[in-house]
Scaffold this motif. Structure first.
Motif, short mmCIF file in Angstrom:
data_model
loop_
_atom_site.label_atom_id
_atom_site.label_comp_id
_atom_site.label_asym_id
_atom_site.label_seq_id
_atom_site.Cartn_x
_atom_site.Cartn_y
_atom_site.Cartn_z
N VAL A 65 39.22 -10.75 53.78
CA VAL A 65 38.08 -10.60 54.68
C VAL A 65 38.62 -10.71 56.09
N LEU A 66 38.41 -9.71 56.91
CA LEU A 66 38.85 -9.73 58.30
C LEU A 66 37.75 -10.33 59.16
N ILE A 67 38.13 -11.34 59.96
CA ILE A 67 37.18 -12.01 60.85
C ILE A 67 37.71 -11.87 62.27
N GLY A 68 37.05 -11.06 63.08
CA GLY A 68 37.58 -10.75 64.40
C GLY A 68 36.62 -11.08 65.51
N HIS A 69 37.16 -11.64 66.59
CA HIS A 69 36.37 -12.00 67.77
C HIS A 69 36.75 -11.09 68.93
N SER A 70 35.77 -10.44 69.54
CA SER A 70 35.96 -9.60 70.72
C SER A 70 36.97 -8.49 70.43
N ASP A 71 38.11 -8.43 71.14
CA ASP A 71 39.15 -7.45 70.81
C ASP A 71 39.50 -7.52 69.33
N GLY A 72 39.58 -8.74 68.81
CA GLY A 72 39.90 -8.91 67.39
C GLY A 72 38.87 -8.28 66.48
N LYS A 97 34.11 5.50 58.23
CA LYS A 97 35.11 5.29 57.16
C LYS A 97 35.05 3.87 56.58
N ILE A 98 34.27 3.00 57.21
CA ILE A 98 34.15 1.62 56.72
C ILE A 98 33.12 1.59 55.60
N GLN A 99 33.56 1.21 54.40
CA GLN A 99 32.69 1.20 53.24
C GLN A 99 32.36 -0.20 52.75
N CYS A 100 33.03 -1.20 53.26
CA CYS A 100 32.82 -2.57 52.80
C CYS A 100 31.65 -3.22 53.53
N PRO A 101 31.14 -4.34 53.02
CA PRO A 101 30.06 -5.05 53.72
C PRO A 101 30.52 -5.60 55.07
N LEU A 102 29.59 -5.66 56.00
CA LEU A 102 29.87 -6.19 57.33
C LEU A 102 28.85 -7.24 57.72
N LEU A 103 29.31 -8.25 58.43
CA LEU A 103 28.45 -9.19 59.14
C LEU A 103 28.77 -9.03 60.61
N VAL A 104 27.80 -8.54 61.37
CA VAL A 104 28.02 -8.19 62.78
C VAL A 104 27.27 -9.20 63.64
N MET A 105 28.02 -10.02 64.38
CA MET A 105 27.43 -11.13 65.12
C MET A 105 27.67 -10.97 66.62
N GLN A 106 26.71 -11.42 67.40
CA GLN A 106 26.87 -11.40 68.86
C GLN A 106 25.87 -12.33 69.51
N GLY A 107 26.28 -12.97 70.60
CA GLY A 107 25.37 -13.79 71.37
C GLY A 107 24.41 -12.94 72.18
N VAL A 108 23.17 -13.35 72.22
CA VAL A 108 22.17 -12.62 73.00
C VAL A 108 22.56 -12.59 74.47
N ALA A 125 39.58 -5.43 63.78
CA ALA A 125 39.19 -5.61 62.38
C ALA A 125 38.44 -4.38 61.87
N LEU A 126 37.54 -3.84 62.67
CA LEU A 126 36.81 -2.64 62.27
C LEU A 126 37.76 -1.47 62.04
N LEU A 127 38.69 -1.29 62.94
CA LEU A 127 39.65 -0.19 62.79
C LEU A 127 40.52 -0.39 61.54
N ALA A 128 40.95 -1.60 61.31
CA ALA A 128 41.80 -1.87 60.14
C ALA A 128 41.05 -1.57 58.85
N ALA A 129 39.75 -1.85 58.82
CA ALA A 129 38.96 -1.61 57.62
C ALA A 129 38.85 -0.12 57.29
N THR A 130 39.08 0.74 58.27
CA THR A 130 38.98 2.18 58.01
C THR A 130 40.19 2.72 57.27
N VAL A 131 41.31 2.00 57.31
CA VAL A 131 42.54 2.50 56.68
C VAL A 131 43.02 1.59 55.56
N ALA A 132 42.33 0.48 55.32
CA ALA A 132 42.75 -0.45 54.27
C ALA A 132 41.56 -0.79 53.38
N GLN A 133 40.81 0.27 53.01
CA GLN A 133 39.57 0.05 52.28
C GLN A 133 39.77 -0.73 50.99
N GLY A 134 40.83 -0.47 50.26
CA GLY A 134 41.04 -1.13 48.99
C GLY A 134 41.34 -2.61 49.11
#
Length: 273
Positions: free
Chosen positions: A117-124, A210-221, A128-137
């Motif tokens: 599970v990739l957990i990325g903050h800001s740039d991270g 290209k992202i097929q896995c589940p996502l949790l998308v978080m952000q401060g208001v 993480a989103l980009l990595a999920a497009t090429v490492a789906q498995g």
């Protein structure tokens, strides 16, 4: 930090530091292993820090999340940060794509990780989103905090404010605790890239389908670096099931500014996988 010995980072979790060769660079890693793992093939949580971040800036959050979920963890200083190989300036304008599409998959290969599970903050988060497009498995899910998928005016204004703070406050000394003699390079690799006029056209929305896995998308208001449009774009353009969590009374660093809310949301999301 002593990389040759085991240290206890939080109750019920052990940490071991390691230098790993990935391509042309040495990366500084911290392996986390809770005393109680969940299942025969536990997930590994891979934490990707922000644009000025490092292992240490996460504090105890990764270890505590690993304990709560029974997952292993990898926290690392990306190329150019902390105790990893210093960045060479100027940094290429497609540095986020290089990290996400090339370096993260190479790191997973190097560590033989196939259930992450990739957990990325800001740039991270963008990485993480980009990595999920090429490492789906291998990538079973992605959690982002304050990720960017396009450039907004408010992002540039926030970075301009940071440049002013770097010139007039103790910000350089604070960052030097994490990046040492390479602090100036770290800061300018970040701000000079984002404030480059050619970078204003940066946009990774076309990758998201290209992202097929589940996502949790978080952000401060109250995130000073990005609007809710970033979150909506990630959720709308990805092909995976996306949960959105907008956190009130919270700025750009949710895992520190709204720790309990963020921790509980991540824990519950990971347990459902």
């Amino acid at each position: 930090m002593n990389c040759s010995t085991h240290v206890v980072t939080t109750e019920g979790c052990r940490a071991q530091c390691q230098q790993v060769q990935v391509g042309e660079h040495q990366l500084h890693l911290q392996h986390l292993e809770p005393s109680e793992l969940r299942g025969d093939n536990p997930l590994t949580l891979v934490f990707l820090h922000e644009g000025l971040g490092s292992i240490e800036m996460w504090k105890q959050f990764p270890a505590q999340l690993c304990v709560a979920t029974g997952c292993k963890g990898i926290v690392y200083d990306r190329y150019g940060y902390g105790f990893s190989t210093p960045v060479t300036l100027p940094r290429p304008l497609d540095y986020l794509e290089i990290e996400g599409l090339q370096r993260v998959p190479a790191l997973l290969d190097s560590l033989d990780l196939s259930n992450v599970v990739l957990i990325g903050h800001s740039d991270g988060g963008s990485i993480a989103l980009l990595a999920a497009t090429v490492a789906q498995g291998r990538v079973k899910a992605v959690i982002t905090e304050a990720a960017h998928v396009f450039v907004e005016g408010m992002t540039l204004e926030g970075i301009e404010d940071a440049v002013q703070a770097y010139a007039t406050t103790a910000l350089p000394e604070k960052l030097a605790r994490y990046h040492g003699e390479h602090t100036d390079n770290v800061f300018h690799a970040w701000c000079d890239t984002w404030l480059n006029p050619e970078f204003r056209a940066w946009n990774i929305e076309a990758h998201l389908s290209k992202i097929q896995c589940p996502l949790l998308v978080m952000q401060g208001v109250q995130d000073e670096y990005g609007s809710e449009q970033q979150v909506q774009s990630i959720a709308h353009n990805s092909s995976g099931i996306a949960q959105i969590a907008m956190i009130d009374n919270c700025g750009h660093v949710p895992h520190h500014q709204a720790t309990e809310t963020v921790f509980n949301a991540m824990r519950d999301f990971i347990r459902q996988l």
